[in-house]
Design an enzyme around this catalytic site. Structure first.
Site, PDB file in Angstrom:
ATOM      1  N   SER A 210      63.858 -22.185 -25.283  1.00 42.09           N
ATOM      2  CA  SER A 210      64.405 -22.965 -26.389  1.00 42.09           C
ATOM      3  C   SER A 210      63.303 -23.788 -27.049  1.00 42.09           C
ATOM      4  O   SER A 210      62.348 -23.231 -27.589  1.00 42.09           O
ATOM      5  CB  SER A 210      65.561 -23.826 -25.889  1.00 42.09           C
ATOM      6  OG  SER A 210      66.278 -24.395 -26.954  1.00 42.09           O
TER       7      SER A 210
ATOM      8  N   HIS B 206      73.315 -19.450 -26.300  1.00 41.89           N
ATOM      9  CA  HIS B 206      72.116 -20.236 -26.082  1.00 41.89           C
ATOM     10  C   HIS B 206      72.163 -20.927 -24.716  1.00 41.89           C
ATOM     11  O   HIS B 206      73.195 -21.455 -24.309  1.00 41.89           O
ATOM     12  CB  HIS B 206      71.960 -21.303 -27.172  1.00 41.89           C
ATOM     13  CG  HIS B 206      70.630 -21.986 -27.119  1.00 41.89           C
ATOM     14  ND1 HIS B 206      69.500 -21.426 -27.662  1.00 41.89           N
ATOM     15  CD2 HIS B 206      70.233 -23.159 -26.572  1.00 41.89           C
ATOM     16  CE1 HIS B 206      68.473 -22.230 -27.450  1.00 41.89           C
ATOM     17  NE2 HIS B 206      68.888 -23.284 -26.791  1.00 41.89           N
TER      18      HIS B 206
ATOM     19  N   ASP C   5      74.010 -17.302 -30.753  1.00 41.67           N
ATOM     20  CA  ASP C   5      73.040 -18.392 -30.693  1.00 41.67           C
ATOM     21  C   ASP C   5      72.546 -18.683 -32.103  1.00 41.67           C
ATOM     22  O   ASP C   5      72.121 -17.758 -32.811  1.00 41.67           O
ATOM     23  CB  ASP C   5      71.876 -17.987 -29.783  1.00 41.67           C
ATOM     24  CG  ASP C   5      70.827 -19.073 -29.612  1.00 41.67           C
ATOM     25  OD1 ASP C   5      71.022 -20.194 -30.126  1.00 41.67           O
ATOM     26  OD2 ASP C   5      69.810 -18.792 -28.950  1.00 41.67           O
TER      27      ASP C   5
END
Length: 399
Positions: free
Chosen positions: A189, A373, A343
């Site tokens: 991320s 995500h 996501d």
């Protein structure tokens, strides 16, 4: 008795209503996902409420709730775990206990959390690093970095780069028994953002002789220019990471001034004089057809240059690695990119895959249908375990 029964029935209905969210048919174990989302939503709602009352900043409240989950550096029968610092940057190091037959692989790992949350002591991060070290017989360095809102860009980048340069020093690699030709960089991320950014920076650093053999980017955030791509549109309210939260995190990376967040939500934060950079993030030309799904590209609505003058990091390639020129991408190492169907950041990864391939970089793209995500942070969910296993397998074959 009737009143108690009615009370508990009402309470159960309210709890079920809070937990339940409609999910697509291809999402495995939907009730687990709903529960995870509810668990994550609750502190977020409390933090938002505290901020609305003027009691505390949203991020500070979230960090307070998350801090209770941190785990100490605990060795086990397979891996020795210690906390130390690399040039004053806190890192957690995982070293397999079995006697090495030769120099080991090394992996430098960067946690996620939107540049605002998280640490290398977060349980999921600790478990993944421990598992990686044991499965690969590798030395894993999991780094921390200073967080927003107390610190803003480029502090996070600089902290990670400082720790990475320290690790790549020949004497440090030697002290940990790491092969300088088998060092990789990985991040999840926001950590994927930082991994991509520092890997690009290493190419231009004459002081670093040991360049990374691979980079692995796990559903990375790679650009702040366009928050209206198909993945942002389709997944704006999907569990774990909504569009509003992602934009808030991007904004906090640069400033506590909420006017930037407002401009980013309406996609009106980049000035006309920077319009030439949009070619690097133009999803209409960079996304595979199946991901466009009939979406129509909207030309950017340009802002004044006021925001970028106040926050020049908005235009900095170290914040948005997708802004790198093709010539800078050509020297990058073999790359593994994970993207998830549901996501908001999906298209960032997809566009980077396209640009890397066009620049001649060897790329392995693992797109996970039905995933969301943060999938690899939830290894007790089947799809999370599978995705982590695929990640480890790629590292085993390529690092």
């Amino acid at each position: 008795m009737v009143k108690k029964s009615f009370f508990f029935l009402t309470l159960a209905i309210l709890i079920a209503y809070y937990i339940y969210i409609p999910l697509p048919d291809n999402v495995e174990e939907p009730w687990k996902i709903m529960l995870l989302d509810a668990v994550m939503r609750t502190p977020s709602h409390l933090a938002q409420f505290a901020e609305m009352l003027g009691l505390n900043h949203f991020v500070d409240s979230m960090m307070f709730f998350l801090s209770f989950q941190d785990v100490p550096p605990t060795s086990d029968e397979n891996v020795s775990v210690t906390d130390t610092t690399f040039n004053n940057i806190p890192v957690r190091i995982y070293v397999p206990k079995r006697k090495p037959e030769s120099l080991r692989r090394g992996l430098f790992y960067i946690h996620g959390g939107g540049w605002c949350f998280g640490s290398n002591a977060f349980p999921a991060c600790d478990f993944l690093s421990r598992w990686t070290a044991n499965r690969l017989d590798a030395v894993v360095v999991s780094t921390n970095y200073r967080l927003a809102p107390k610190y803003h860009f480029p502090v996070q980048f600089e902290d990670v780069y400082t720790a990475l340069k320290w690790f790549l020093h020949p004497e440090v690699l030697k002290s940990y028994g790491v092969d300088p030709g088998r060092v990789g960089i990985s991040g999840e991320s926001a950590g994927g953002n930082l991994a991509a950014a520092v890997t690009q920076q290493l190419l231009e650093d004459p002081d670093i002789k040991s360049k990374p053999k691979i980079q692995s980017l796990i559903y990375p955030a790679l650009q702040n220019f366009d928050t209206d791509s198909p993945s942002y549109r389709e997944n704006s309210h999907f569990p774990i990471l909504s569009k509003s939260v992602m934009v808030r995190l991007w904004s906090e990376y640069f400033t506590t001034d909420r006017s930037l967040e407002k401009a980013m939500l309406s996609n009106q934060h980049i000035p006309l004089e920077s319009s030439h950079l949009f070619k690097f993030v133009n999803w209409s030309s960079l996304l595979p057809e199946k991901f466009k799904k009939g979406h129509v590209y909207k030309k950017p609505t340009y802002s004044s240059s006021e925001l970028t003058k106040k926050y020049p990091g908005l235009l900095d390639v170290r914040a948005s690695p997708l802004l790198a020129d093709d010539s800078k991408l050509r020297g990058l190492p073999p790359t593994y990119v994970i993207t998830c169907q549901y996501d908001v950041l999906r298209d960032d990864g997809l566009m980077y895959v396209t640009r890397l391939k066009n620049s001649g970089v060897r790329v392995t793209h693992n797109h996970i249908e039905g995933a969301f995500h943060g999938t690899m942070s939830f290894l007790h969910v089947k799809i999370g375990y599978r995705t982590a296993n695929q990640y480890i397998s790629w590292l085993q074959e390529n690092l």
